[in-house]
Design an enzyme around this catalytic site. Structure first.
Site, PDB file in Angstrom:
ATOM      1  N   ASP A  57     -49.378 -22.388  -3.475  1.00  0.00           N
ATOM      2  CA  ASP A  57     -48.608 -21.944  -2.325  1.00  0.00           C
ATOM      3  C   ASP A  57     -47.130 -22.025  -2.691  1.00  0.00           C
ATOM      4  O   ASP A  57     -46.655 -23.104  -3.082  1.00  0.00           O
ATOM      5  CB  ASP A  57     -48.916 -22.876  -1.136  1.00  0.00           C
ATOM      6  CG  ASP A  57     -48.391 -22.304   0.171  1.00  0.00           C
ATOM      7  OD1 ASP A  57     -47.243 -21.816   0.178  1.00  0.00           O
ATOM      8  OD2 ASP A  57     -49.110 -22.356   1.168  1.00  0.00           O
ATOM      9  N   TYR A 144     -41.715 -13.492  11.253  1.00  0.00           N
ATOM     10  CA  TYR A 144     -41.796 -12.634  10.068  1.00  0.00           C
ATOM     11  C   TYR A 144     -40.468 -11.903   9.852  1.00  0.00           C
ATOM     12  O   TYR A 144     -39.851 -11.999   8.790  1.00  0.00           O
ATOM     13  CB  TYR A 144     -42.925 -11.627  10.268  1.00  0.00           C
ATOM     14  CG  TYR A 144     -43.227 -10.748   9.077  1.00  0.00           C
ATOM     15  CD1 TYR A 144     -43.870 -11.276   7.952  1.00  0.00           C
ATOM     16  CD2 TYR A 144     -42.906  -9.387   9.086  1.00  0.00           C
ATOM     17  CE1 TYR A 144     -44.180 -10.469   6.862  1.00  0.00           C
ATOM     18  CE2 TYR A 144     -43.208  -8.585   8.006  1.00  0.00           C
ATOM     19  CZ  TYR A 144     -43.852  -9.112   6.900  1.00  0.00           C
ATOM     20  OH  TYR A 144     -44.150  -8.308   5.827  1.00  0.00           O
ATOM     21  N   THR A 174     -48.087   0.352   4.545  1.00  0.00           N
ATOM     22  CA  THR A 174     -48.813   0.759   3.342  1.00  0.00           C
ATOM     23  C   THR A 174     -50.298   0.555   3.605  1.00  0.00           C
ATOM     24  O   THR A 174     -50.679  -0.347   4.355  1.00  0.00           O
ATOM     25  CB  THR A 174     -48.321  -0.102   2.152  1.00  0.00           C
ATOM     26  OG1 THR A 174     -46.901   0.062   2.046  1.00  0.00           O
ATOM     27  CG2 THR A 174     -48.961   0.315   0.842  1.00  0.00           C
ATOM     28  N   ARG A 185     -54.553  -4.845  10.851  1.00  0.00           N
ATOM     29  CA  ARG A 185     -53.656  -3.689  10.748  1.00  0.00           C
ATOM     30  C   ARG A 185     -54.336  -2.437  11.284  1.00  0.00           C
ATOM     31  O   ARG A 185     -55.566  -2.347  11.341  1.00  0.00           O
ATOM     32  CB  ARG A 185     -53.289  -3.440   9.284  1.00  0.00           C
ATOM     33  CG  ARG A 185     -52.267  -4.378   8.729  1.00  0.00           C
ATOM     34  CD  ARG A 185     -51.864  -3.804   7.394  1.00  0.00           C
ATOM     35  NE  ARG A 185     -50.851  -4.590   6.744  1.00  0.00           N
ATOM     36  CZ  ARG A 185     -51.119  -5.545   5.853  1.00  0.00           C
ATOM     37  NH1 ARG A 185     -52.373  -5.820   5.544  1.00  0.00           N
ATOM     38  NH2 ARG A 185     -50.142  -6.193   5.283  1.00  0.00           N
TER      39      ARG A 185
HETATM   40  N1  UDP Z   1     -52.304  -0.650  16.488  1.00  0.00           N
HETATM   41  C1  UDP Z   1     -53.301  -0.095  17.290  1.00  0.00           C
HETATM   42  N2  UDP Z   1     -54.576  -0.580  17.155  1.00  0.00           N
HETATM   43  C2  UDP Z   1     -54.910  -1.558  16.277  1.00  0.00           C
HETATM   44  C3  UDP Z   1     -53.885  -2.107  15.464  1.00  0.00           C
HETATM   45  C4  UDP Z   1     -52.595  -1.633  15.605  1.00  0.00           C
HETATM   46  O1  UDP Z   1     -53.043   0.805  18.088  1.00  0.00           O
HETATM   47  O2  UDP Z   1     -56.086  -1.925  16.210  1.00  0.00           O
HETATM   48  C5  UDP Z   1     -50.935  -0.117  16.600  1.00  0.00           C
HETATM   49  C6  UDP Z   1     -49.871  -1.199  16.764  1.00  0.00           C
HETATM   50  O3  UDP Z   1     -49.657  -1.493  18.122  1.00  0.00           O
HETATM   51  C7  UDP Z   1     -48.667  -0.539  16.125  1.00  0.00           C
HETATM   52  C8  UDP Z   1     -49.265   0.325  15.014  1.00  0.00           C
HETATM   53  O4  UDP Z   1     -50.628   0.520  15.365  1.00  0.00           O
HETATM   54  O5  UDP Z   1     -48.002   0.299  17.036  1.00  0.00           O
HETATM   55  C9  UDP Z   1     -49.164  -0.302  13.631  1.00  0.00           C
HETATM   56  O6  UDP Z   1     -49.669  -1.600  13.704  1.00  0.00           O
HETATM   57  P1  UDP Z   1     -49.889  -2.546  12.453  1.00  0.00           P
HETATM   58  O7  UDP Z   1     -50.397  -3.845  12.989  1.00  0.00           O
HETATM   59  O8  UDP Z   1     -50.740  -1.869  11.434  1.00  0.00           O
HETATM   60  O9  UDP Z   1     -48.477  -2.757  11.772  1.00  0.00           O
HETATM   61  P2  UDP Z   1     -46.945  -2.814  12.275  1.00  0.00           P
HETATM   62  O10 UDP Z   1     -46.351  -1.533  11.791  1.00  0.00           O
HETATM   63  O11 UDP Z   1     -46.884  -2.919  13.770  1.00  0.00           O
HETATM   64  O12 UDP Z   1     -46.384  -4.014  11.598  1.00  0.00           O
END
Ligand code: UDP
Length: 310
Positions: A57, A144, A174, A185
């Site tokens: 870590d 973050y 990505t 994600r």
């Molecule tokens: N999102 C969604 N459904 C999911 C996961 C994410 O609609 O199951 C949406 C989230 O609210 C955001 C976008 O997709 O607007 C990208 O989310 P992610 O968590 O992949 O990454 P971020 O760009 O927000 O860090």
């Protein structure tokens, strides 16, 4: 042959980077605390005599002699980095200071994985590197966003005052193989839901946008940046902006169209739009993404198809 340290090398982008560096003849040492990474991601390199995996870590000090350091260690999906907010902050502050110590001791170049999150919920579109961002310092994403911002500050201060050799990549969304199915994600969630025929869950109305870069393009950008003389932050991402609704429809169609699209409330501080201006990377690194969203989604879908089956 370079000796390269990749922290977070068992993770999604890190594992592809390790493969690329090994294929180019380097010696690679991967440090990973395995909080979100897995050995399975490293299947292609684990047996190489030039590759070593160490469970470590970066919050803890440790020494190594290398020429280059890619610091990718940090949970990167909102669901993961919010699980232990304090640890996330430590990783991108104390951990980054540990990486700077190593870089200074052995004269290595340190490339820091920064993020489009430094722009927060941006008020300027597309985002250029000279935009300072619009970040809530006490919101759920702050652990973050703000620690990644401080990481940039640390690198720049060490470069200015101590002559450290630093590179800063602002990585936009990505996707690709080696994403874990449960990291929360959007691409992985939608793919797993679509392949299982479950509801695809869109947060908010789905008109928020992201710009999705395929992982091989991202790795190529990182390698080019490391070899360049660019010291300030550089955006790496795909400039094609896509709404979350459109992504849901494409993924659903690709998986056979069995899922219904449903909506849940938008998480707090979820950015409305995100889109990189990559002029700097184009001009100074000769880099731009080559893999289209359709091609990339197909390759990623093949990966998740195997995973969902197995
Ligand atoms: N999102 C969604 N459904 C999911 C996961 C994410 O609609 O199951 C949406 C989230 O609210 C955001 C976008 O997709 O607007 C990208 O989310 P992610 O968590 O992949 O990454 P971020 O760009 O927000 O860090």
């Amino acid at each position: 042959m370079d000796r390269v340290l990749v922290t977070g090398g068992a993770g999604f982008i890190g594992s592809h980077l390790c493969e690329r560096l090994i294929s180019e003849g380097n010696r690679v040492c991967c440090w990973d605390n395995m909080s979100t990474g897995s050995e399975r991601n490293l299947a292609a390199v684990l047996s190489s005599p030039r590759f070593e995996l160490v469970r470590h870590d970066i919050i803890e000090p440790r020494d190594i002699a290398v020429d280059r350091i890619y610091n990718l260690a940090c949970p990167a999906s909102p669901a993961q980095y919010q699980k232990d907010a304090v640890r996330t902050i430590m990783t991108s502050t104390v951990g980054v200071m540990n990486m700077l110590d190593i870089a200074e001791r052995c004269g290595a170049t340190l490339l820091q994985a920064s993020t489009s999150e430094v722009y927060g919920d941006p008020l300027v579109h597309p985002q250029r590197e000279d935009y300072w961002g619009h970040v809530n310092p006490i919101g759920p994403r702050a652990c973050y966003d703000e620690s990644k911002r401080l990481a940039e500050t640390l690198l720049v201060a060490h470069e200015r005052h101590r002559g450290a050799k630093v590179r800063i990549a602002r990585i936009f969304n990505t996707y690709g193989p080696h994403m874990s199915a449960d990291d929360g994600r959007v691409v992985s969630n939608f793919m797993v839901q679509a392949l299982r025929g479950e509801d695809i869950v869109i947060y908010g109305d789905g008109w928020q946008t992201r710009s999705f870069c395929y992982v091989s393009d991202m790795v190529d950008g990182l390698v080019r940046l490391m070899s360049s003389d660019l010291r300030g932050p550089v955006n790496l991402g795909n400039p094609v902006e896509t709404s979350i609704m459109e992504l849901a429809e494409r993924v659903n169609a690709m998986a056979g169209g069995r899922s219904a699209l449903v909506h849940r409330p938008l998480p707090v501080d979820d950015p409305c739009r995100r889109n990189p201006d990559i002029t700097l990377a184009r001009q100074r690194l000769g880099w731009e993404p080559r893999v289209s969203l359709d091609e990339g989604l197909k390759a990623t879908m093949d990966y998740f198809r195997d995973m969902v089956k197995g």
